[in-house]
Write a protein that holds these residues in place. Structure first.
Motif, mmCIF file in Angstrom:
data_model
loop_
_atom_site.group_PDB
_atom_site.id
_atom_site.type_symbol
_atom_site.label_atom_id
_atom_site.label_comp_id
_atom_site.label_asym_id
_atom_site.label_seq_id
_atom_site.Cartn_x
_atom_site.Cartn_y
_atom_site.Cartn_z
ATOM 1 N N SER A 104 -7.545 -7.908 -8.684
ATOM 2 C CA SER A 104 -6.296 -8.485 -8.172
ATOM 3 C C SER A 104 -6.502 -8.988 -6.750
ATOM 4 C CB SER A 104 -5.162 -7.444 -8.182
ATOM 5 O OG SER A 104 -5.297 -6.542 -7.089
ATOM 6 N N ASP A 105 -5.441 -9.579 -6.206
ATOM 7 C CA ASP A 105 -5.409 -9.953 -4.790
ATOM 8 C C ASP A 105 -4.438 -9.057 -4.033
ATOM 9 O OD1 ASP A 105 -3.024 -10.888 -5.850
ATOM 10 O OD2 ASP A 105 -3.111 -12.851 -4.876
ATOM 11 N N PHE A 106 -4.176 -7.849 -4.555
ATOM 12 C CA PHE A 106 -3.160 -6.971 -3.982
ATOM 13 C C PHE A 106 -3.556 -6.415 -2.614
ATOM 14 C CE2 PHE A 106 -1.542 -5.634 -8.465
ATOM 15 C CZ PHE A 106 -0.923 -6.866 -8.602
ATOM 16 N N GLY A 107 -4.847 -6.354 -2.317
ATOM 17 C CA GLY A 107 -5.283 -5.705 -1.093
ATOM 18 C C GLY A 107 -5.232 -4.192 -1.227
ATOM 19 N N LEU A 108 -5.588 -3.521 -0.132
ATOM 20 C CA LEU A 108 -5.649 -2.057 -0.147
ATOM 21 C C LEU A 108 -4.715 -1.428 0.876
ATOM 22 C CD1 LEU A 108 -9.533 -1.699 -0.439
ATOM 23 C CD2 LEU A 108 -7.834 -1.606 -2.288
ATOM 24 N N GLY A 109 -3.871 -2.242 1.482
ATOM 25 C CA GLY A 109 -2.992 -1.732 2.533
ATOM 26 C C GLY A 109 -1.583 -1.443 2.074
ATOM 27 N N ASN A 110 -1.388 -1.320 0.765
ATOM 28 C CA ASN A 110 -0.053 -1.027 0.241
ATOM 29 C C ASN A 110 -0.196 -0.166 -1.008
ATOM 30 O OD1 ASN A 110 -0.395 -2.831 -2.125
ATOM 31 N ND2 ASN A 110 -0.402 -4.450 -0.575
ATOM 32 N N GLU A 111 0.925 0.086 -1.663
ATOM 33 C CA GLU A 111 0.943 0.979 -2.829
ATOM 34 C C GLU A 111 0.730 0.265 -4.157
ATOM 35 O OE1 GLU A 111 5.160 -0.591 -2.519
ATOM 36 O OE2 GLU A 111 3.437 -0.221 -1.210
ATOM 37 N N TRP A 112 0.535 -1.048 -4.163
ATOM 38 C CA TRP A 112 0.568 -1.797 -5.419
ATOM 39 C C TRP A 112 -0.525 -1.381 -6.392
ATOM 40 C CZ3 TRP A 112 1.324 -7.285 -2.896
ATOM 41 C CH2 TRP A 112 2.592 -7.331 -2.306
ATOM 42 N N VAL A 113 -1.765 -1.256 -5.911
ATOM 43 C CA VAL A 113 -2.856 -0.843 -6.796
ATOM 44 C C VAL A 113 -2.592 0.554 -7.331
ATOM 45 C CG1 VAL A 113 -5.317 -0.291 -6.924
ATOM 46 C CG2 VAL A 113 -4.564 -2.329 -5.683
ATOM 47 N N GLY A 114 -2.138 1.456 -6.469
ATOM 48 C CA GLY A 114 -1.852 2.823 -6.893
ATOM 49 C C GLY A 114 -0.769 2.900 -7.943
ATOM 50 N N LEU A 115 0.279 2.083 -7.810
ATOM 51 C CA LEU A 115 1.337 2.078 -8.818
ATOM 52 C C LEU A 115 0.805 1.604 -10.166
ATOM 53 C CD1 LEU A 115 4.372 0.636 -6.805
ATOM 54 C CD2 LEU A 115 3.984 3.013 -7.502
ATOM 55 N N CYS A 116 -0.048 0.576 -10.144
ATOM 56 C CA CYS A 116 -0.639 0.089 -11.398
ATOM 57 C C CYS A 116 -1.505 1.175 -12.041
ATOM 58 C CB CYS A 116 -1.456 -1.167 -11.134
ATOM 59 S SG CYS A 116 -0.466 -2.626 -10.704
#
Length: 271
Positions: free
Chosen positions: A11-23
């Motif tokens: 993804s292009d979500f980056g690592l500075g937020n919760e988006w990857v963790g939620l997925c």
């Protein structure tokens, strides 16, 4: 296929937020036995073509039974959400914006395509601005757990799917006109040039290649690894994905030195 297949996530979500963790949380909740491999979440924001190239180039490293989930989505909620089964048996999940297209071409084409519409798989998004945990993630997890692709939603005509087209270099004896297709945080610049292009231009075997852009020029030594170049020295080598790459001896940046950007034109000639 195994009912506990890996999920490879880009993804292009980056690592500075919760988006990857939620997925991860959603997929692990549905398919707890399926390992999740984070291929990359540092695709430059909204750059569909860069994500598509990285995904296709990574397939040789990805197990055939893995479900590939890719999300780079400038038009969240507008593009169809799809799953693909390739002729080689691979499964791809992502938006219908061309992100998956180079990967399915590399995997032999499309055997089946569906839109993610099944109500027992796709959930109503918590937020229309971040749909992945409720649409793409459940679909990828269900596939990895053994669900057939036809159960995810309505069949699609592959001819209607969006594709990314790679620009081809212009090759003539002694010269290649090409372009930047990617670059990394070290300032290494990937060109749309393969070994066959260098052969056709009669530049294979040269010790030095002249590199020119609209903002600068350099003579680049041909090498095989970064240790071949002195600090600040320009060089060219083949990267692990098979693209000709302009580099500079650490810690200098070829990207900055030549003033290059994505899709910028580059000319290669014998030095």
């Amino acid at each position: 296929m195994s009912s506990a297949r890996p999920i490879v996530f880009l993804s292009d979500f980056g690592l500075g937020n919760e988006w990857v963790g939620l997925c991860h949380a959603v997929m692990s909740g549905i398919a707890p036995r399926c390992p999740i491999v984070d291929l990359s979440h540092l695709v430059r924001p909204l750059e569909v073509s860069s994500g598509a190239i990285l995904l296709a180039d990574s397939l040789p490293y990805v197990s055939e039974d893995a479900v590939v989930l890719a999300v780079v989505e400038p038009n969240v909620g507008k593009d169809r959400e799809i799953a693909i089964e390739t002729e080689s048996g691979r499964h791809l999940v992502g938006p219908d914006n061309g992100l998956l297209s180079l990967a399915w071409e590399a995997a032999g084409g499309i055997r089946a395509a569906v839109e993610l519409t099944a109500p027992d798989v796709v959930r109503r998004p918590h937020a229309e601005s971040f749909r992945a945990p409720d649409t793409f993630c459940p679909a990828a997890a269900r596939l990895a757990s053994g669900m057939e692709i036809g159960e995810l939603g309505a069949a699609l005509d592959p001819a209607t799917l969006a594709v990314v087209r790679m620009a081809e270099p212009e090759v003539e004896p002694g010269k290649i006109a090409c372009e930047v297709i990617d670059f990394n945080r070290f300032g290494n610049v990937h060109l749309n040039v393969r070994p066959a292009d260098l052969e056709a231009a009669q530049l294979a075997g040269a010790a030095t290649i002249a590199v020119e852009s609209t903002a600068g020029a350099a003579e680049a030594k041909v090498g095989s690894t970064y240790a071949d170049f002195e600090p600040g020295e320009y060089g060219v080598l083949w990267d692990p994905r098979g693209w000709l790459t302009i580099v500079r001896g650490n810690p200098a940046s070829a990207l900055e030195g030549l003033g290059l950007t994505l899709a910028a034109p580059v000319w290669l000639t014998r030095a």
